[in-house]
Design a protein around this motif. Sequence first.
Motif, mmCIF file in Angstrom:
data_model
loop_
_atom_site.group_PDB
_atom_site.id
_atom_site.type_symbol
_atom_site.label_atom_id
_atom_site.label_comp_id
_atom_site.label_asym_id
_atom_site.label_seq_id
_atom_site.Cartn_x
_atom_site.Cartn_y
_atom_site.Cartn_z
ATOM 1 N N ALA A 194 -23.617 21.175 25.722
ATOM 2 C CA ALA A 194 -24.774 21.620 24.799
ATOM 3 C C ALA A 194 -25.829 20.364 24.801
ATOM 4 C CB ALA A 194 -24.448 22.370 23.668
ATOM 5 N N LEU A 195 -25.142 19.270 24.090
ATOM 6 C CA LEU A 195 -26.132 18.274 23.942
ATOM 7 C C LEU A 195 -26.862 17.667 25.143
ATOM 8 C CD1 LEU A 195 -24.413 16.532 21.268
ATOM 9 C CD2 LEU A 195 -26.335 17.877 20.887
ATOM 10 N N LEU A 196 -25.786 17.692 26.257
ATOM 11 C CA LEU A 196 -26.250 17.023 27.773
ATOM 12 C C LEU A 196 -27.324 18.012 28.385
ATOM 13 C CD1 LEU A 196 -25.787 15.015 29.855
ATOM 14 C CD2 LEU A 196 -24.221 16.512 31.013
ATOM 15 N N THR A 197 -27.089 19.361 28.143
ATOM 16 C CA THR A 197 -28.155 20.236 28.525
ATOM 17 C C THR A 197 -29.638 19.990 27.814
ATOM 18 O OG1 THR A 197 -26.497 21.942 28.908
ATOM 19 C CG2 THR A 197 -28.749 22.777 28.835
ATOM 20 N N LEU A 198 -29.434 19.663 26.865
ATOM 21 C CA LEU A 198 -30.613 19.440 25.631
ATOM 22 C C LEU A 198 -31.222 18.168 26.125
ATOM 23 C CD1 LEU A 198 -32.613 20.192 23.290
ATOM 24 C CD2 LEU A 198 -30.854 19.230 21.910
ATOM 25 N N ASN A 199 -30.505 17.154 26.477
ATOM 26 C CA ASN A 199 -31.037 15.867 26.948
ATOM 27 C C ASN A 199 -31.793 15.938 28.425
ATOM 28 O OD1 ASN A 199 -31.438 13.227 26.661
ATOM 29 N ND2 ASN A 199 -29.314 12.699 27.023
ATOM 30 N N ILE A 200 -31.164 16.753 29.121
ATOM 31 C CA ILE A 200 -32.025 17.107 30.453
ATOM 32 C C ILE A 200 -33.233 17.772 30.102
ATOM 33 C CG2 ILE A 200 -31.756 18.287 32.613
ATOM 34 C CD1 ILE A 200 -28.769 17.842 32.401
ATOM 35 N N SER A 201 -33.176 18.721 29.113
ATOM 36 C CA SER A 201 -34.534 19.563 29.083
ATOM 37 C C SER A 201 -35.554 18.619 28.473
ATOM 38 C CB SER A 201 -34.232 20.573 27.930
ATOM 39 O OG SER A 201 -33.030 21.627 28.556
ATOM 40 N N LEU A 202 -35.269 17.699 27.380
ATOM 41 C CA LEU A 202 -36.021 16.685 27.273
ATOM 42 C C LEU A 202 -36.338 15.764 28.299
ATOM 43 C CD1 LEU A 202 -34.258 15.696 23.637
ATOM 44 C CD2 LEU A 202 -36.482 16.974 23.860
ATOM 45 N N GLY A 203 -35.691 15.311 29.150
ATOM 46 C CA GLY A 203 -36.058 14.573 30.289
ATOM 47 C C GLY A 203 -37.192 15.363 31.154
ATOM 48 N N ILE A 204 -37.008 16.758 31.256
ATOM 49 C CA ILE A 204 -37.833 17.347 32.247
ATOM 50 C C ILE A 204 -39.375 17.599 31.311
ATOM 51 C CG2 ILE A 204 -38.326 19.795 33.107
ATOM 52 C CD1 ILE A 204 -35.213 20.042 33.659
ATOM 53 N N LEU A 205 -39.009 17.806 29.849
ATOM 54 C CA LEU A 205 -40.451 18.116 29.310
ATOM 55 C C LEU A 205 -41.063 16.449 29.066
ATOM 56 C CD1 LEU A 205 -42.020 19.453 27.202
ATOM 57 C CD2 LEU A 205 -40.324 18.463 25.323
ATOM 58 N N ASN A 206 -40.591 15.468 29.212
ATOM 59 C CA ASN A 206 -41.076 14.206 29.328
ATOM 60 C C ASN A 206 -42.063 13.915 30.638
ATOM 61 O OD1 ASN A 206 -42.090 11.538 28.269
ATOM 62 N ND2 ASN A 206 -40.436 10.841 29.810
ATOM 63 N N ARG A 207 -41.309 14.540 31.639
ATOM 64 C CA ARG A 207 -41.924 14.259 33.072
ATOM 65 C C ARG A 207 -43.156 15.361 33.016
ATOM 66 N NH1 ARG A 207 -41.138 10.379 36.511
ATOM 67 N NH2 ARG A 207 -41.360 11.725 38.211
ATOM 68 N N ALA A 208 -42.975 16.680 32.468
ATOM 69 C CA ALA A 208 -44.168 17.446 32.624
ATOM 70 C C ALA A 208 -45.209 17.008 31.774
ATOM 71 C CB ALA A 208 -43.250 18.965 31.976
ATOM 72 N N ALA A 209 -44.937 16.733 30.469
ATOM 73 C CA ALA A 209 -45.914 16.352 29.514
ATOM 74 C C ALA A 209 -45.800 14.702 29.229
ATOM 75 C CB ALA A 209 -45.970 17.162 28.185
ATOM 76 N N PRO A 210 -46.409 13.879 30.020
ATOM 77 C CA PRO A 210 -45.953 12.281 29.771
ATOM 78 C C PRO A 210 -46.540 11.913 28.389
ATOM 79 C CG PRO A 210 -46.705 12.775 32.069
ATOM 80 C CD PRO A 210 -47.038 13.839 31.373
ATOM 81 N N GLN A 211 -47.623 12.544 27.921
ATOM 82 C CA GLN A 211 -48.141 12.208 26.869
ATOM 83 C C GLN A 211 -47.379 12.177 25.534
ATOM 84 O OE1 GLN A 211 -49.265 14.610 28.249
ATOM 85 N NE2 GLN A 211 -49.650 16.392 27.494
ATOM 86 N N LEU A 212 -46.206 13.137 25.684
ATOM 87 C CA LEU A 212 -45.192 13.476 24.641
ATOM 88 C C LEU A 212 -44.198 12.563 24.980
ATOM 89 C CD1 LEU A 212 -44.321 15.328 22.199
ATOM 90 C CD2 LEU A 212 -43.249 16.713 23.855
ATOM 91 N N SER A 213 -43.910 11.610 23.894
ATOM 92 C CA SER A 213 -42.946 10.732 23.907
ATOM 93 C C SER A 213 -41.750 11.443 23.440
ATOM 94 C CB SER A 213 -43.336 9.554 22.989
ATOM 95 O OG SER A 213 -42.201 8.428 22.927
ATOM 96 N N ALA A 214 -40.644 11.573 24.591
ATOM 97 C CA ALA A 214 -39.399 11.948 24.567
ATOM 98 C C ALA A 214 -38.544 10.969 23.480
ATOM 99 C CB ALA A 214 -38.690 12.245 25.728
ATOM 100 N N PHE A 215 -38.926 9.655 23.533
ATOM 101 C CA PHE A 215 -37.834 8.674 22.808
ATOM 102 C C PHE A 215 -38.390 8.886 21.269
ATOM 103 C CE2 PHE A 215 -38.522 6.600 26.956
ATOM 104 C CZ PHE A 215 -37.185 6.350 27.145
ATOM 105 N N SER A 216 -39.439 9.179 20.884
ATOM 106 C CA SER A 216 -39.711 9.465 19.599
ATOM 107 C C SER A 216 -39.317 10.776 18.749
ATOM 108 C CB SER A 216 -41.231 9.282 19.175
ATOM 109 O OG SER A 216 -42.019 10.235 19.847
ATOM 110 N N VAL A 217 -39.448 11.826 19.746
ATOM 111 C CA VAL A 217 -39.312 13.054 19.530
ATOM 112 C C VAL A 217 -37.561 13.455 19.672
ATOM 113 C CG1 VAL A 217 -39.546 15.462 19.750
ATOM 114 C CG2 VAL A 217 -41.380 13.888 19.742
ATOM 115 N N GLY A 218 -36.927 12.558 20.962
ATOM 116 C CA GLY A 218 -35.735 13.226 21.270
ATOM 117 C C GLY A 218 -34.383 12.908 20.312
ATOM 118 N N PHE A 219 -34.729 11.644 19.594
ATOM 119 C CA PHE A 219 -33.548 11.499 18.828
ATOM 120 C C PHE A 219 -33.446 12.322 17.475
ATOM 121 C CE2 PHE A 219 -31.899 9.026 14.845
ATOM 122 C CZ PHE A 219 -30.611 8.952 15.470
ATOM 123 N N PRO A 220 -34.454 12.720 16.764
ATOM 124 C CA PRO A 220 -34.293 13.718 15.559
ATOM 125 C C PRO A 220 -33.986 14.960 16.254
ATOM 126 C CG PRO A 220 -36.602 13.258 15.996
ATOM 127 C CD PRO A 220 -35.881 12.081 16.911
#
Length: 267
Positions: A194-220
Motif C-alpha cells: 500500500a505504501l509503495l503504491t502511494l509512493n509511486i502515485s506521489l512520483g507520478i503527481l510530481n511529474r504531472a505537476a512539477p510546481q507541487l513539491s512531492a518532498f514537502s508533501v510526501g512525508f506527512p
Amino acid sequence: MINFTLDQWYGWINAFLWPFARLLAMFSVAPVFGESTAPSIPKVGLAAVIAMVVAPTLPPFPALATSSYEGLLVLAQQVFIGMALGFVIRICFSAVQTAGDFVGLQMGLSLATLYDPSTHSNTEVLARLFNILAMLVFLVFNGHLLMLDVLIRSFTALPIGHASLNPAAWMGLAELGGKIFSSGLLLALPLIAALLTLNISLGILNRAAPQLSAFSVGFPIMLISGVLLLTVVLPHTPSYLNEFYQEMLGHMARIADTFAAPRGGAN
C-alpha cells in the motif's frame, strides 16, 4: 546412622543439574524469559523449580561423576540443546522486528529510533512496537507454556546423556534463520504494497505537476497513511502470529528429534 555413597550424591546432583542446565539455557535465549529486562534471580529460581519437578519423571541418567570430563561434557551438551531450542522461538520475534523495520522504512521512520534494553542498541520505533505486540500475543495464546511443554517433552525425545548430537540439527537451525526475512516480509507485505503504491502515485503527481513539491508533501502523507494502515492491519495480525508460533513450536520439537536421530538418519 544413615550413610550415603559418593555415587548416590553424584546421582542426586546430576538429576537436578543437567535438566536445570537445559532449562536455564533456553530461558537465557527464548523470548519473554530471556529478555534482559527480566530479573536474573527469578529466572534462575523458575528454572530450578521446574527442574526439581521434572527430574523425577525423566529417563535414567548416566552414572557419571559431576566434575568428571564426561559429566562436564553432558552438562555442556544440555546447554547447547537448551540454547538451540530457545533460538527457534527467538526467530519469531526477530521476524516481527524485521517486519517493523520494513514498514518503518516505507513510512519514513527509519531514523526514528529508541534504545532497546533487550538488544542494548537503538531500534526503530515500529520494530519496537511490533516486538511488544508479538510478546503480548505470545503470552495471550499461552506460547510460553507451550514452549515449556515442548522443552519438557524434549527430555524424552532427546534424553540426557545421549551419545552424540546429530549435526544435521544445526544445519536445520541455520535454515530456519531464513524465516526471519521471509516471514518478516510476509507480515509487512500488505503495508509495504500500500505504501509503495502511494509512493509511486506521489512520483507520478510530481511529474504531472512539477510546481507541487512531492518532498514537502510526501512525508506527512506517507506518515499519516502509514498510521491509518496500521490501525487497519494490526487487529488482524494476532491470528497470523498465532499460526507462526505454532509452526515454530513444531520446528522446535523437530529440532530436538533431529538432535537425537542417528547420524545420516535425519531428513
